[in-house]
Design a protein around this motif. Structure first.
Motif, mmCIF file in Angstrom:
data_model
loop_
_atom_site.group_PDB
_atom_site.id
_atom_site.type_symbol
_atom_site.label_atom_id
_atom_site.label_comp_id
_atom_site.label_asym_id
_atom_site.label_seq_id
_atom_site.Cartn_x
_atom_site.Cartn_y
_atom_site.Cartn_z
ATOM 1 N N CYS A 47 1.421 11.329 4.662
ATOM 2 C CA CYS A 47 1.122 9.949 5.013
ATOM 3 C C CYS A 47 0.383 9.934 6.350
ATOM 4 O O CYS A 47 0.847 10.541 7.323
ATOM 5 C CB CYS A 47 2.418 9.143 5.119
ATOM 6 S SG CYS A 47 2.192 7.470 5.753
ATOM 7 N N PRO A 48 -0.760 9.260 6.436
ATOM 8 C CA PRO A 48 -1.501 9.248 7.695
ATOM 9 C C PRO A 48 -0.787 8.458 8.802
ATOM 10 O O PRO A 48 -1.032 8.691 9.973
ATOM 11 C CB PRO A 48 -2.836 8.588 7.335
ATOM 12 C CG PRO A 48 -2.608 7.884 6.054
ATOM 13 C CD PRO A 48 -1.476 8.582 5.362
ATOM 14 N N LYS A 49 0.107 7.581 8.427
ATOM 15 C CA LYS A 49 0.820 6.771 9.426
ATOM 16 C C LYS A 49 2.019 7.517 10.011
ATOM 17 O O LYS A 49 2.199 7.565 11.219
ATOM 18 C CB LYS A 49 1.283 5.461 8.805
ATOM 19 C CG LYS A 49 1.949 4.522 9.776
ATOM 20 C CD LYS A 49 2.253 3.182 9.133
ATOM 21 C CE LYS A 49 2.845 2.225 10.157
ATOM 22 N NZ LYS A 49 3.110 0.913 9.570
ATOM 23 N N THR A 50 2.832 8.122 9.138
ATOM 24 C CA THR A 50 4.078 8.758 9.583
ATOM 25 C C THR A 50 4.024 10.280 9.601
ATOM 26 O O THR A 50 4.920 10.913 10.138
ATOM 27 C CB THR A 50 5.237 8.346 8.671
ATOM 28 O OG1 THR A 50 5.001 8.877 7.356
ATOM 29 C CG2 THR A 50 5.413 6.848 8.632
ATOM 30 N N ARG A 51 3.013 10.850 8.982
ATOM 31 C CA ARG A 51 2.894 12.300 8.781
ATOM 32 C C ARG A 51 4.034 12.832 7.919
ATOM 33 O O ARG A 51 4.324 14.027 7.919
ATOM 34 C CB ARG A 51 2.856 13.065 10.105
ATOM 35 C CG ARG A 51 1.742 12.659 11.024
ATOM 36 C CD ARG A 51 0.421 13.150 10.510
ATOM 37 N NE ARG A 51 -0.639 12.865 11.473
ATOM 38 C CZ ARG A 51 -1.758 12.265 11.163
ATOM 39 N NH1 ARG A 51 -1.981 11.899 9.934
ATOM 40 N NH2 ARG A 51 -2.664 12.050 12.072
ATOM 41 N N GLY A 52 4.665 11.936 7.155
ATOM 42 C CA GLY A 52 5.748 12.317 6.262
ATOM 43 C C GLY A 52 5.231 12.629 4.870
ATOM 44 O O GLY A 52 4.056 12.428 4.558
ATOM 45 N N PRO A 79 -7.336 10.498 -3.738
ATOM 46 C CA PRO A 79 -6.379 9.688 -2.995
ATOM 47 C C PRO A 79 -7.072 8.989 -1.821
ATOM 48 O O PRO A 79 -7.786 9.616 -1.056
ATOM 49 C CB PRO A 79 -5.352 10.692 -2.471
ATOM 50 C CG PRO A 79 -5.603 11.947 -3.218
ATOM 51 C CD PRO A 79 -7.018 11.912 -3.674
ATOM 52 N N ILE A 80 -6.868 7.681 -1.690
ATOM 53 C CA ILE A 80 -7.447 6.911 -0.592
ATOM 54 C C ILE A 80 -6.346 6.749 0.456
ATOM 55 O O ILE A 80 -5.517 5.853 0.380
ATOM 56 C CB ILE A 80 -7.959 5.532 -1.073
ATOM 57 C CG1 ILE A 80 -8.836 5.674 -2.309
ATOM 58 C CG2 ILE A 80 -8.659 4.798 0.056
ATOM 59 C CD1 ILE A 80 -10.087 6.511 -2.111
ATOM 60 N N LEU A 81 -6.335 7.655 1.421
ATOM 61 C CA LEU A 81 -5.269 7.681 2.421
ATOM 62 C C LEU A 81 -5.673 6.912 3.678
ATOM 63 O O LEU A 81 -5.685 7.442 4.781
ATOM 64 C CB LEU A 81 -4.892 9.126 2.747
ATOM 65 C CG LEU A 81 -4.322 9.919 1.579
ATOM 66 C CD1 LEU A 81 -4.037 11.350 1.980
ATOM 67 C CD2 LEU A 81 -3.077 9.257 1.031
ATOM 68 N N LEU A 82 -5.986 5.656 3.488
ATOM 69 C CA LEU A 82 -6.310 4.754 4.584
ATOM 70 C C LEU A 82 -5.263 3.653 4.606
ATOM 71 O O LEU A 82 -4.969 3.057 3.576
ATOM 72 C CB LEU A 82 -7.695 4.134 4.395
ATOM 73 C CG LEU A 82 -8.876 5.099 4.304
ATOM 74 C CD1 LEU A 82 -10.134 4.356 3.883
ATOM 75 C CD2 LEU A 82 -9.067 5.771 5.649
ATOM 76 N N GLU A 83 -4.730 3.361 5.800
ATOM 77 C CA GLU A 83 -3.728 2.308 5.895
ATOM 78 C C GLU A 83 -4.297 0.967 5.419
ATOM 79 O O GLU A 83 -3.579 0.161 4.830
ATOM 80 C CB GLU A 83 -3.229 2.174 7.327
ATOM 81 C CG GLU A 83 -2.316 3.317 7.734
ATOM 82 C CD GLU A 83 -1.790 3.131 9.138
ATOM 83 O OE1 GLU A 83 -1.131 2.111 9.397
ATOM 84 O OE2 GLU A 83 -2.044 4.020 9.967
ATOM 85 N N SER A 84 -5.590 0.751 5.647
ATOM 86 C CA SER A 84 -6.206 -0.506 5.237
ATOM 87 C C SER A 84 -6.302 -0.636 3.713
ATOM 88 O O SER A 84 -6.378 -1.739 3.193
ATOM 89 C CB SER A 84 -7.599 -0.633 5.855
ATOM 90 O OG SER A 84 -8.424 0.431 5.439
#
Length: 90
Positions: A47-52, A79-84
């Motif tokens: 996860c780009p936000k939590t690195r989990g 996979p679109i790993l953007l929070e937006s």
């Protein structure tokens, strides 16, 4: 894992990836447009936000971050790993 191999796993259509796993696809079923995530790739992505860790939700074709309560879409096997681009989970 080399960058070339990572790109191959992300960009290769799922029905053309050769693995050592048994073929469970029923030939009478039409090919699904939803991409499958390679288990090796899922082990690398975070996860780009939590690195989990992320888990794959087959029903919605999304990568789920339970810690961030976000669902990241997968479009055309990428996979679109953007929070937006992620949707919030309840």
């Amino acid at each position: 894992m080399a960058l070339y191999e990572i790109n191959r796993l992300i960009l290769t259509p799922p029905h053309t990836i050769r693995t050592s796993m048994p073929n469970t696809h029923n030939s009478s079923e039409p090919h699904s447009l939803k991409a499958r995530i390679d288990p090796k790739m899922l082990g690398i992505l975070v996860c780009p936000k939590t690195r989990g860790p992320l888990t794959y939700d087959k029903a919605t074709n999304e990568l789920i971050s339970k810690k961030a309560k976000l669902a990241y879409p997968i479009r055309d096997g990428v996979p679109i790993l953007l929070e937006s681009a992620a949707k919030t989970l309840d």
